[in-house]
Design a protein around this motif. Structure first.
Motif, PDB file in Angstrom:
ATOM      1  N   ILE A  73       0.879  -1.175   0.000  1.00 15.73           N
ATOM      2  CA  ILE A  73       0.000   0.000   0.000  1.00 15.73           C
ATOM      3  C   ILE A  73       0.914   1.221   0.000  1.00 15.73           C
ATOM      4  O   ILE A  73       1.730   1.393   0.912  1.00 15.73           O
ATOM      5  N   THR A  74       0.792   2.050  -1.024  1.00 21.10           N
ATOM      6  CA  THR A  74       1.743   3.148  -1.251  1.00 21.10           C
ATOM      7  C   THR A  74       1.196   4.484  -0.748  1.00 21.10           C
ATOM      8  O   THR A  74       0.686   5.278  -1.524  1.00 21.10           O
ATOM      9  N   LEU A  75       1.336   4.749   0.538  1.00 21.60           N
ATOM     10  CA  LEU A  75       0.933   6.045   1.088  1.00 21.60           C
ATOM     11  C   LEU A  75       2.059   7.068   0.991  1.00 21.60           C
ATOM     12  O   LEU A  75       1.818   8.266   1.062  1.00 21.60           O
ATOM     13  N   CYS A  76       3.273   6.600   0.808  1.00 24.22           N
ATOM     14  CA  CYS A  76       4.441   7.470   0.642  1.00 24.22           C
ATOM     15  C   CYS A  76       4.410   8.081  -0.760  1.00 24.22           C
ATOM     16  O   CYS A  76       4.315   7.351  -1.754  1.00 24.22           O
ATOM     17  N   PRO A  77       4.483   9.409  -0.880  1.00 24.15           N
ATOM     18  CA  PRO A  77       4.448  10.039  -2.212  1.00 24.15           C
ATOM     19  C   PRO A  77       5.545   9.537  -3.151  1.00 24.15           C
ATOM     20  O   PRO A  77       5.301   9.346  -4.339  1.00 24.15           O
ATOM     21  N   TYR A  78       6.753   9.322  -2.631  1.00 32.00           N
ATOM     22  CA  TYR A  78       7.851   8.855  -3.484  1.00 32.00           C
ATOM     23  C   TYR A  78       7.557   7.456  -4.028  1.00 32.00           C
ATOM     24  O   TYR A  78       7.677   7.221  -5.237  1.00 32.00           O
ATOM     25  N   VAL A  79       7.179   6.546  -3.159  1.00 34.71           N
ATOM     26  CA  VAL A  79       6.914   5.169  -3.590  1.00 34.71           C
ATOM     27  C   VAL A  79       5.713   5.146  -4.530  1.00 34.71           C
ATOM     28  O   VAL A  79       5.742   4.474  -5.560  1.00 34.71           O
ATOM     29  N   HIS A  80       4.672   5.897  -4.197  1.00 32.27           N
ATOM     30  CA  HIS A  80       3.493   5.932  -5.062  1.00 32.27           C
ATOM     31  C   HIS A  80       3.857   6.447  -6.456  1.00 32.27           C
ATOM     32  O   HIS A  80       3.421   5.877  -7.467  1.00 32.27           O
ATOM     33  N   ALA A  81       4.668   7.474  -6.520  1.00 35.66           N
ATOM     34  CA  ALA A  81       5.089   8.031  -7.812  1.00 35.66           C
ATOM     35  C   ALA A  81       5.872   7.000  -8.621  1.00 35.66           C
ATOM     36  O   ALA A  81       5.673   6.869  -9.835  1.00 35.66           O
ATOM     37  N   HIS A  86       5.940   3.262 -13.205  1.00 36.95           N
ATOM     38  CA  HIS A  86       6.331   1.962 -13.749  1.00 36.95           C
ATOM     39  C   HIS A  86       5.359   0.872 -13.284  1.00 36.95           C
ATOM     40  O   HIS A  86       5.774  -0.086 -12.616  1.00 36.95           O
ATOM     41  N   PRO A  87       4.070   0.999 -13.636  1.00 39.33           N
ATOM     42  CA  PRO A  87       3.070   0.060 -13.101  1.00 39.33           C
ATOM     43  C   PRO A  87       3.335  -1.401 -13.457  1.00 39.33           C
ATOM     44  O   PRO A  87       3.074  -2.297 -12.649  1.00 39.33           O
ATOM     45  N   GLU A  88       3.888  -1.646 -14.639  1.00 41.17           N
ATOM     46  CA  GLU A  88       4.142  -3.030 -15.053  1.00 41.17           C
ATOM     47  C   GLU A  88       5.230  -3.678 -14.200  1.00 41.17           C
ATOM     48  O   GLU A  88       5.216  -4.880 -13.947  1.00 41.17           O
ATOM     49  N   GLU A  89       6.154  -2.878 -13.713  1.00 43.14           N
ATOM     50  CA  GLU A  89       7.256  -3.388 -12.897  1.00 43.14           C
ATOM     51  C   GLU A  89       6.805  -3.813 -11.495  1.00 43.14           C
ATOM     52  O   GLU A  89       7.385  -4.708 -10.889  1.00 43.14           O
ATOM     53  N   TYR A  90       5.722  -3.172 -11.015  1.00 41.62           N
ATOM     54  CA  TYR A  90       5.267  -3.425  -9.648  1.00 41.62           C
ATOM     55  C   TYR A  90       3.866  -4.031  -9.576  1.00 41.62           C
ATOM     56  O   TYR A  90       3.323  -4.182  -8.479  1.00 41.62           O
ATOM     57  N   ALA A  91       3.308  -4.417 -10.716  1.00 47.66           N
ATOM     58  CA  ALA A  91       1.923  -4.907 -10.761  1.00 47.66           C
ATOM     59  C   ALA A  91       1.688  -6.104  -9.830  1.00 47.66           C
ATOM     60  O   ALA A  91       0.603  -6.241  -9.259  1.00 47.66           O
ATOM     61  N   ASP A  92       2.698  -6.945  -9.650  1.00 46.08           N
ATOM     62  CA  ASP A  92       2.523  -8.140  -8.825  1.00 46.08           C
ATOM     63  C   ASP A  92       2.409  -7.851  -7.334  1.00 46.08           C
ATOM     64  O   ASP A  92       1.873  -8.668  -6.582  1.00 46.08           O
ATOM     65  N   ILE A  93       2.866  -6.676  -6.887  1.00 45.97           N
ATOM     66  CA  ILE A  93       2.827  -6.382  -5.458  1.00 45.97           C
ATOM     67  C   ILE A  93       2.007  -5.137  -5.092  1.00 45.97           C
ATOM     68  O   ILE A  93       1.713  -4.913  -3.927  1.00 45.97           O
ATOM     69  N   TRP A  94       1.623  -4.333  -6.086  1.00 47.35           N
ATOM     70  CA  TRP A  94       0.935  -3.061  -5.815  1.00 47.35           C
ATOM     71  C   TRP A  94      -0.528  -3.293  -5.505  1.00 47.35           C
ATOM     72  O   TRP A  94      -1.280  -3.790  -6.344  1.00 47.35           O
ATOM     73  N   LEU A  95      -0.945  -2.931  -4.292  1.00 46.42           N
ATOM     74  CA  LEU A  95      -2.347  -2.969  -3.908  1.00 46.42           C
ATOM     75  C   LEU A  95      -2.882  -1.554  -4.076  1.00 46.42           C
ATOM     76  O   LEU A  95      -2.728  -0.712  -3.201  1.00 46.42           O
ATOM     77  N   LYS A  96      -3.486  -1.306  -5.236  1.00 44.43           N
ATOM     78  CA  LYS A  96      -3.964   0.039  -5.541  1.00 44.43           C
ATOM     79  C   LYS A  96      -5.167   0.373  -4.666  1.00 44.43           C
ATOM     80  O   LYS A  96      -6.044  -0.452  -4.464  1.00 44.43           O
ATOM     81  N   GLN A  97      -5.175   1.586  -4.147  1.00 47.91           N
ATOM     82  CA  GLN A  97      -6.283   2.075  -3.319  1.00 47.91           C
ATOM     83  C   GLN A  97      -7.238   2.876  -4.190  1.00 47.91           C
ATOM     84  O   GLN A  97      -6.818   3.694  -4.982  1.00 47.91           O
ATOM     85  N   GLU A  98      -8.498   2.609  -4.010  1.00 38.55           N
ATOM     86  CA  GLU A  98      -9.521   3.319  -4.803  1.00 38.55           C
ATOM     87  C   GLU A  98      -9.773   4.687  -4.247  1.00 38.55           C
ATOM     88  O   GLU A  98      -9.726   4.937  -3.094  1.00 38.55           O
TER      89      GLU A  98
END
Length: 98
Positions: A73-81, A86-98
């Motif tokens: 869960i990317t609440l950090c602005p740097y990590v979220h950016a 690079h969504p394809e690079e992190y798609a396997d672990i990124w839990l996107k928040q609606e």
């Protein structure tokens, strides 16, 4: 020598801490709960900016998440950016928040 240590308390709150010659120069604040790793904040000492240290912390967190089957869960602005850039690079672990 640069070293990253995951330091977590009994409540599973803590950080990936970045050390250079045994001096802490950066951190990525996180918490662990169930199968999720939440990233709150990334900070690097201003005297060492521009040396890629934030990216080292990001790589360590991503590696840890993958090795432990965690969703991030990317609440950090740097990590979220970075995840958004690079969504394809992190798609396997990124839990996107609606």
């Amino acid at each position: 020598m640069t070293e990253i240590k995951l330091e977590i308390d009994e409540k599973k709150h803590g950080a990936f801490n970045l050390y250079e010659d045994n001096t802490k120069i950066g951190e990525m604040v996180i918490s662990l709960r169930d199968d999720k790793l939440t990233v709150y904040h990334t900070e690097i000492d201003s005297s060492t900016e521009g040396k890629g240290y934030a990216k080292l912390l990001l790589q360590e967190m991503v590696s840890y998440s993958r090795n432990n089957n965690l969703k991030v869960i990317t609440l950090c602005p740097y990590v979220h950016a970075q995840f958004k850039r690079h969504p394809e690079e992190y798609a396997d672990i990124w839990l996107k928040q609606e």
